[in-house]
Scaffold this motif. Structure first.
Motif, PDB file in Angstrom:
ATOM      1  N   PRO A  23      -9.860   8.350 -38.032  1.00 42.94           N
ATOM      2  CA  PRO A  23      -9.775   9.776 -38.349  1.00 42.94           C
ATOM      3  C   PRO A  23      -8.885  10.075 -39.557  1.00 42.94           C
ATOM      4  O   PRO A  23      -9.086  11.073 -40.239  1.00 42.94           O
ATOM      5  CB  PRO A  23      -9.177  10.410 -37.096  1.00 42.94           C
ATOM      6  N   ILE A  24      -7.912   9.204 -39.823  1.00 42.26           N
ATOM      7  CA  ILE A  24      -6.992   9.452 -40.949  1.00 42.26           C
ATOM      8  C   ILE A  24      -7.210   8.488 -42.110  1.00 42.26           C
ATOM      9  O   ILE A  24      -6.537   8.583 -43.126  1.00 42.26           O
ATOM     10  CB  ILE A  24      -5.524   9.393 -40.484  1.00 42.26           C
ATOM     11  N   GLY A  25      -8.153   7.561 -41.959  1.00 46.28           N
ATOM     12  CA  GLY A  25      -8.387   6.552 -42.980  1.00 46.28           C
ATOM     13  C   GLY A  25      -8.963   7.107 -44.265  1.00 46.28           C
ATOM     14  O   GLY A  25      -9.801   7.999 -44.252  1.00 46.28           O
ATOM     15  N   LYS A  26      -8.468   6.558 -45.375  1.00 40.61           N
ATOM     16  CA  LYS A  26      -8.984   6.918 -46.696  1.00 40.61           C
ATOM     17  C   LYS A  26      -9.780   5.733 -47.230  1.00 40.61           C
ATOM     18  O   LYS A  26     -10.182   4.860 -46.464  1.00 40.61           O
ATOM     19  CB  LYS A  26      -7.826   7.291 -47.614  1.00 40.61           C
ATOM     20  N   HIS A  27     -10.008   5.669 -48.524  1.00 40.13           N
ATOM     21  CA  HIS A  27     -10.879   4.635 -49.083  1.00 40.13           C
ATOM     22  C   HIS A  27     -10.323   3.224 -48.913  1.00 40.13           C
ATOM     23  O   HIS A  27     -11.070   2.304 -48.601  1.00 40.13           O
ATOM     24  CB  HIS A  27     -11.169   4.912 -50.560  1.00 40.13           C
ATOM     25  N   HIS A  28      -9.048   3.050 -49.086  1.00 41.60           N
ATOM     26  CA  HIS A  28      -8.430   1.730 -48.880  1.00 41.60           C
ATOM     27  C   HIS A  28      -8.020   1.632 -47.415  1.00 41.60           C
ATOM     28  O   HIS A  28      -6.850   1.710 -47.056  1.00 41.60           O
ATOM     29  CB  HIS A  28      -7.236   1.534 -49.821  1.00 41.60           C
ATOM     30  N   ILE A  29      -9.018   1.433 -46.576  1.00 38.04           N
ATOM     31  CA  ILE A  29      -8.875   1.545 -45.124  1.00 38.04           C
ATOM     32  C   ILE A  29      -7.854   0.565 -44.549  1.00 38.04           C
ATOM     33  O   ILE A  29      -7.192   0.869 -43.561  1.00 38.04           O
ATOM     34  CB  ILE A  29     -10.257   1.403 -44.443  1.00 38.04           C
ATOM     35  N   CYS A  30      -7.695  -0.587 -45.142  1.00 40.06           N
ATOM     36  CA  CYS A  30      -6.750  -1.578 -44.614  1.00 40.06           C
ATOM     37  C   CYS A  30      -5.302  -1.128 -44.731  1.00 40.06           C
ATOM     38  O   CYS A  30      -4.425  -1.689 -44.089  1.00 40.06           O
ATOM     39  CB  CYS A  30      -6.940  -2.927 -45.291  1.00 40.06           C
ATOM     40  N   TYR A  31      -5.045  -0.123 -45.545  1.00 35.70           N
ATOM     41  CA  TYR A  31      -3.692   0.417 -45.699  1.00 35.70           C
ATOM     42  C   TYR A  31      -3.486   1.670 -44.851  1.00 35.70           C
ATOM     43  O   TYR A  31      -2.463   2.325 -44.959  1.00 35.70           O
ATOM     44  CB  TYR A  31      -3.399   0.723 -47.166  1.00 35.70           C
ATOM     45  N   SER A  32      -4.444   1.980 -44.010  1.00 39.83           N
ATOM     46  CA  SER A  32      -4.362   3.179 -43.187  1.00 39.83           C
ATOM     47  C   SER A  32      -3.242   3.058 -42.156  1.00 39.83           C
ATOM     48  O   SER A  32      -2.983   1.979 -41.614  1.00 39.83           O
ATOM     49  CB  SER A  32      -5.705   3.388 -42.469  1.00 39.83           C
ATOM     50  N   GLU A  33      -2.583   4.162 -41.881  1.00 42.64           N
ATOM     51  CA  GLU A  33      -1.480   4.159 -40.916  1.00 42.64           C
ATOM     52  C   GLU A  33      -1.937   3.827 -39.500  1.00 42.64           C
ATOM     53  O   GLU A  33      -1.140   3.403 -38.669  1.00 42.64           O
ATOM     54  CB  GLU A  33      -0.772   5.517 -40.935  1.00 42.64           C
ATOM     55  N   ASP A  34      -3.213   4.005 -39.195  1.00 47.96           N
ATOM     56  CA  ASP A  34      -3.724   3.695 -37.854  1.00 47.96           C
ATOM     57  C   ASP A  34      -4.414   2.328 -37.789  1.00 47.96           C
ATOM     58  O   ASP A  34      -5.183   2.047 -36.878  1.00 47.96           O
ATOM     59  CB  ASP A  34      -4.660   4.796 -37.359  1.00 47.96           C
ATOM     60  N   PHE A  35      -4.116   1.484 -38.754  1.00 46.22           N
ATOM     61  CA  PHE A  35      -4.688   0.132 -38.857  1.00 46.22           C
ATOM     62  C   PHE A  35      -4.636  -0.623 -37.523  1.00 46.22           C
ATOM     63  O   PHE A  35      -5.609  -1.224 -37.097  1.00 46.22           O
ATOM     64  CB  PHE A  35      -3.924  -0.630 -39.940  1.00 46.22           C
ATOM     65  N   ASP A  36      -3.504  -0.567 -36.858  1.00 48.52           N
ATOM     66  CA  ASP A  36      -3.336  -1.324 -35.612  1.00 48.52           C
ATOM     67  C   ASP A  36      -4.182  -0.778 -34.468  1.00 48.52           C
ATOM     68  O   ASP A  36      -4.407  -1.462 -33.476  1.00 48.52           O
ATOM     69  CB  ASP A  36      -1.866  -1.362 -35.194  1.00 48.52           C
ATOM     70  N   GLU A  37      -4.699   0.435 -34.595  1.00 44.88           N
ATOM     71  CA  GLU A  37      -5.523   1.033 -33.547  1.00 44.88           C
ATOM     72  C   GLU A  37      -6.980   0.572 -33.603  1.00 44.88           C
ATOM     73  O   GLU A  37      -7.660   0.570 -32.590  1.00 44.88           O
ATOM     74  CB  GLU A  37      -5.451   2.555 -33.632  1.00 44.88           C
ATOM     75  N   TRP A  38      -7.475   0.196 -34.783  1.00 41.57           N
ATOM     76  CA  TRP A  38      -8.888  -0.175 -34.889  1.00 41.57           C
ATOM     77  C   TRP A  38      -9.115  -1.618 -35.337  1.00 41.57           C
ATOM     78  O   TRP A  38     -10.203  -2.148 -35.183  1.00 41.57           O
ATOM     79  CB  TRP A  38      -9.639   0.786 -35.821  1.00 41.57           C
ATOM     80  N   TYR A  39      -8.109  -2.275 -35.855  1.00 41.52           N
ATOM     81  CA  TYR A  39      -8.276  -3.620 -36.408  1.00 41.52           C
ATOM     82  C   TYR A  39      -8.772  -4.616 -35.362  1.00 41.52           C
ATOM     83  O   TYR A  39      -9.659  -5.419 -35.634  1.00 41.52           O
ATOM     84  CB  TYR A  39      -6.963  -4.091 -37.032  1.00 41.52           C
ATOM     85  N   VAL A  40      -8.234  -4.563 -34.153  1.00 43.40           N
ATOM     86  CA  VAL A  40      -8.646  -5.483 -33.090  1.00 43.40           C
ATOM     87  C   VAL A  40     -10.124  -5.276 -32.754  1.00 43.40           C
ATOM     88  O   VAL A  40     -10.859  -6.232 -32.512  1.00 43.40           O
ATOM     89  CB  VAL A  40      -7.753  -5.313 -31.843  1.00 43.40           C
ATOM     90  N   GLU A  41     -10.565  -4.042 -32.775  1.00 42.52           N
ATOM     91  CA  GLU A  41     -11.975  -3.752 -32.502  1.00 42.52           C
ATOM     92  C   GLU A  41     -12.884  -4.378 -33.561  1.00 42.52           C
ATOM     93  O   GLU A  41     -13.949  -4.912 -33.253  1.00 42.52           O
ATOM     94  CB  GLU A  41     -12.190  -2.238 -32.428  1.00 42.52           C
ATOM     95  N   VAL A  42     -12.466  -4.326 -34.810  1.00 43.22           N
ATOM     96  CA  VAL A  42     -13.229  -4.957 -35.895  1.00 43.22           C
ATOM     97  C   VAL A  42     -13.287  -6.473 -35.687  1.00 43.22           C
ATOM     98  O   VAL A  42     -14.347  -7.085 -35.797  1.00 43.22           O
ATOM     99  CB  VAL A  42     -12.622  -4.619 -37.277  1.00 43.22           C
ATOM    100  N   LEU A  43     -12.152  -7.084 -35.368  1.00 40.20           N
ATOM    101  CA  LEU A  43     -12.124  -8.529 -35.130  1.00 40.20           C
ATOM    102  C   LEU A  43     -13.023  -8.929 -33.967  1.00 40.20           C
ATOM    103  O   LEU A  43     -13.751  -9.926 -34.050  1.00 40.20           O
ATOM    104  CB  LEU A  43     -10.698  -8.998 -34.856  1.00 40.20           C
ATOM    105  N   LYS A  44     -12.997  -8.169 -32.896  1.00 39.05           N
ATOM    106  CA  LYS A  44     -13.854  -8.470 -31.739  1.00 39.05           C
ATOM    107  C   LYS A  44     -15.321  -8.433 -32.149  1.00 39.05           C
ATOM    108  O   LYS A  44     -16.109  -9.288 -31.756  1.00 39.05           O
ATOM    109  CB  LYS A  44     -13.610  -7.473 -30.605  1.00 39.05           C
ATOM    110  N   PHE A  45     -15.708  -7.433 -32.930  1.00 37.37           N
ATOM    111  CA  PHE A  45     -17.101  -7.332 -33.372  1.00 37.37           C
ATOM    112  C   PHE A  45     -17.482  -8.541 -34.227  1.00 37.37           C
ATOM    113  O   PHE A  45     -18.559  -9.111 -34.065  1.00 37.37           O
ATOM    114  CB  PHE A  45     -17.332  -6.043 -34.159  1.00 37.37           C
TER     115      PHE A  45
END
Length: 59
Positions: free
Chosen positions: A32-54
């Motif tokens: 919800p708060i991610g901008k174009h450089h998504i890996c630098y998003s403040e909520d990185f730790d909330e969605w990163y694990v989901e990406v790895l699982k996929f």
């Protein structure tokens, strides 16, 4: 993976691509708060694990 505050690639483009893909093995992960450089998003730790699982189930 798409940030809803991306000023370069609109969220609607990610949704369109997701809807257009024929595969059943797909996930649209949204920051919800991610901008174009998504890996630098403040909520990185909330969605990163989901990406790895996929990525792991897609090997």
């Amino acid at each position: 993976m798409q940030g809803q505050k991306d000023g370069i690639v609109p969220f609607a483009a990610a949704q369109y691509l997701y809807d257009s893909l024929g595969s059943d093995e797909k996930h649209l992960i949204v920051s919800p708060i991610g901008k174009h450089h998504i890996c630098y998003s403040e909520d990185f730790d909330e969605w990163y694990v989901e990406v790895l699982k996929f990525l792991q189930i897609s090997e």
